[in-house]
Motif scaffolding. Structure first.
Motif, PDB file in Angstrom:
ATOM      1  N   SER A  19       5.530  45.429  28.161  1.00  0.00           N
ATOM      2  CA  SER A  19       4.932  46.088  27.004  1.00  0.00           C
ATOM      3  C   SER A  19       6.030  46.833  26.262  1.00  0.00           C
ATOM      4  O   SER A  19       6.966  47.348  26.875  1.00  0.00           O
ATOM      5  CB  SER A  19       3.813  47.052  27.412  1.00  0.00           C
ATOM      6  N   CYS A  20       5.927  46.861  24.948  1.00  0.00           N
ATOM      7  CA  CYS A  20       6.958  47.543  24.161  1.00  0.00           C
ATOM      8  C   CYS A  20       6.441  47.792  22.752  1.00  0.00           C
ATOM      9  O   CYS A  20       5.415  47.253  22.325  1.00  0.00           O
ATOM     10  CB  CYS A  20       8.236  46.720  24.117  1.00  0.00           C
ATOM     11  N   ASP A  21       7.192  48.629  22.026  1.00  0.00           N
ATOM     12  CA  ASP A  21       6.976  48.798  20.595  1.00  0.00           C
ATOM     13  C   ASP A  21       7.964  47.891  19.861  1.00  0.00           C
ATOM     14  O   ASP A  21       8.993  47.504  20.421  1.00  0.00           O
ATOM     15  CB  ASP A  21       7.227  50.251  20.180  1.00  0.00           C
TER      16      ASP A  21
ATOM     17  N   PHE B 258       2.330  43.148  24.036  1.00  0.00           N
ATOM     18  CA  PHE B 258       1.970  43.120  25.449  1.00  0.00           C
ATOM     19  C   PHE B 258       2.006  41.670  25.929  1.00  0.00           C
ATOM     20  O   PHE B 258       1.533  40.766  25.231  1.00  0.00           O
ATOM     21  CB  PHE B 258       0.558  43.679  25.674  1.00  0.00           C
TER      22      PHE B 258
ATOM     23  N   LYS C   3      10.690  49.573  26.019  1.00  0.00           N
ATOM     24  CA  LYS C   3      10.200  48.493  26.878  1.00  0.00           C
ATOM     25  C   LYS C   3       9.808  49.007  28.260  1.00  0.00           C
ATOM     26  O   LYS C   3      10.513  49.814  28.858  1.00  0.00           O
ATOM     27  CB  LYS C   3      11.266  47.404  26.996  1.00  0.00           C
TER      28      LYS C   3
ATOM     29  N   THR D 187       4.694  41.801  33.873  1.00  0.00           N
ATOM     30  CA  THR D 187       4.177  42.235  32.581  1.00  0.00           C
ATOM     31  C   THR D 187       5.282  42.927  31.786  1.00  0.00           C
ATOM     32  O   THR D 187       6.216  43.495  32.365  1.00  0.00           O
ATOM     33  CB  THR D 187       2.993  43.214  32.718  1.00  0.00           C
TER      34      THR D 187
ATOM     35  N   ARG E 299      -0.505  39.830  23.502  1.00  0.00           N
ATOM     36  CA  ARG E 299      -1.091  40.584  22.380  1.00  0.00           C
ATOM     37  C   ARG E 299       0.058  41.055  21.486  1.00  0.00           C
ATOM     38  O   ARG E 299       0.952  41.765  21.937  1.00  0.00           O
ATOM     39  CB  ARG E 299      -1.885  41.800  22.875  1.00  0.00           C
TER      40      ARG E 299
ATOM     41  N   ASP F   1       1.790  39.182  29.722  1.00  0.00           N
ATOM     42  CA  ASP F   1       1.828  39.051  31.178  1.00  0.00           C
ATOM     43  C   ASP F   1       2.113  37.609  31.573  1.00  0.00           C
ATOM     44  O   ASP F   1       2.035  36.691  30.764  1.00  0.00           O
ATOM     45  CB  ASP F   1       0.580  39.620  31.854  1.00  0.00           C
TER      46      ASP F   1
ATOM     47  N   ILE G 109      -6.818  44.523  26.972  1.00  0.00           N
ATOM     48  CA  ILE G 109      -5.610  44.519  26.148  1.00  0.00           C
ATOM     49  C   ILE G 109      -5.462  43.178  25.429  1.00  0.00           C
ATOM     50  O   ILE G 109      -5.000  43.103  24.290  1.00  0.00           O
ATOM     51  CB  ILE G 109      -4.346  44.766  27.022  1.00  0.00           C
TER      52      ILE G 109
ATOM     53  N   LEU H 239      -1.765  46.040  33.084  1.00  0.00           N
ATOM     54  CA  LEU H 239      -2.348  45.810  31.764  1.00  0.00           C
ATOM     55  C   LEU H 239      -3.788  45.327  31.941  1.00  0.00           C
ATOM     56  O   LEU H 239      -4.019  44.201  32.383  1.00  0.00           O
ATOM     57  CB  LEU H 239      -1.536  44.767  30.994  1.00  0.00           C
TER      58      LEU H 239
ATOM     59  N   LYS I 249       2.954  46.875  18.404  1.00  0.00           N
ATOM     60  CA  LYS I 249       3.118  46.824  19.852  1.00  0.00           C
ATOM     61  C   LYS I 249       2.962  45.386  20.345  1.00  0.00           C
ATOM     62  O   LYS I 249       2.231  44.577  19.762  1.00  0.00           O
ATOM     63  CB  LYS I 249       2.088  47.723  20.551  1.00  0.00           C
TER      64      LYS I 249
END
Length: 210
Positions: free
Chosen positions: A47-49, A70, A196, A45, A78, A72, A206, A202, A68
């Motif tokens: 995830s980050c801004d 996301f 990151k 997975t 997302r 996987d 999400i 997650l 953001k």
């Protein structure tokens, strides 16, 4: 209308990197993809801004958006804009969902060739397989701390809206640091990925547009 929306999504999402001269050491795209495949095998997975800057030829100011991302490994994604507007794209279980202005539109990826291709491009831009996408000519260069990737569209539909895409990939974790998409005029979109995190749990919600 749908076609214009698709190209708008491509400019938002397949977009990602740094404008620079083609310097550095040339590296085979196949070799780079194999390195990335090995190095990222344990990443399940991400995830980050992100911070997106839209540079418009006719505007003196840069339009900045924040949000953001996301992702996987089961190809769920997302992509959410939070500032200065709210705009959401999700890909989950064969469904492509867009939510904007409080309205949600759902599309079956498998039954719609156009959305299937968009989904494929979005996912491949995150997991690195875009390097061998048949719709692009790809060149890669190696620098001290990053790989610099140049993608030029080969198909007519993409050429109508994109001149090229540039990507910067960090050597330390083989994740995308920056993407820049250049349109056919002097407009371009730059997206920087920050904060990151890898292999966090997650939850399913999400990847829901609710």
């Amino acid at each position: 209308m749908i076609k214009k929306l698709i190209f708008g999504i491509l400019i938002f999402v397949v977009a990602v990197q740094l404008s620079a001269q083609e310097n550095g050491t040339t590296i085979s795209v196949d070799k780079l993809q194999q390195i990335m495949k090995t190095k990222t095998a344990g990443v399940n997975t991400i995830s980050c801004d992100f911070i997106q800057d839209k540079h418009m030829e006719y505007l003196e100011t840069v339009i900045t958006s924040k949000g953001k991302l996301f992702f996987d490994k089961s190809n769920r994604l997302r992509w959410e804009y939070k500032e200065p507007f709210e705009y959401l794209i999700t890909i989950n279980n064969g469904k492509f969902t867009i939510k904007t202005d409080g309205e949600t539109s759902n599309y079956d990826i498998e039954s719609n060739q156009m959305f299937s291709k968009v989904s494929e491009l979005i996912i491949s831009s995150v997991n690195g397989t875009i390097f061998t996408d048949e719709n692009f000519n790809v060149k890669a260069y190696e620098r001290d701390t990053q790989y610099h990737i140049f993608l030029e569209p080969k198909v007519a539909e993409l050429k109508e809206v994109l001149n090229k895409i540039e990507m910067l990939i960090a050597k330390k974790d083989f994740s995308v640091d920056r993407v820049i998409m250049f349109e056919m005029d002097d407009n371009y979109t730059e997206i920087n990925f920050i904060n990151k995190k890898f292999n966090e749990n997650l939850p399913d919600h999400i990847f829901s547009a609710k």
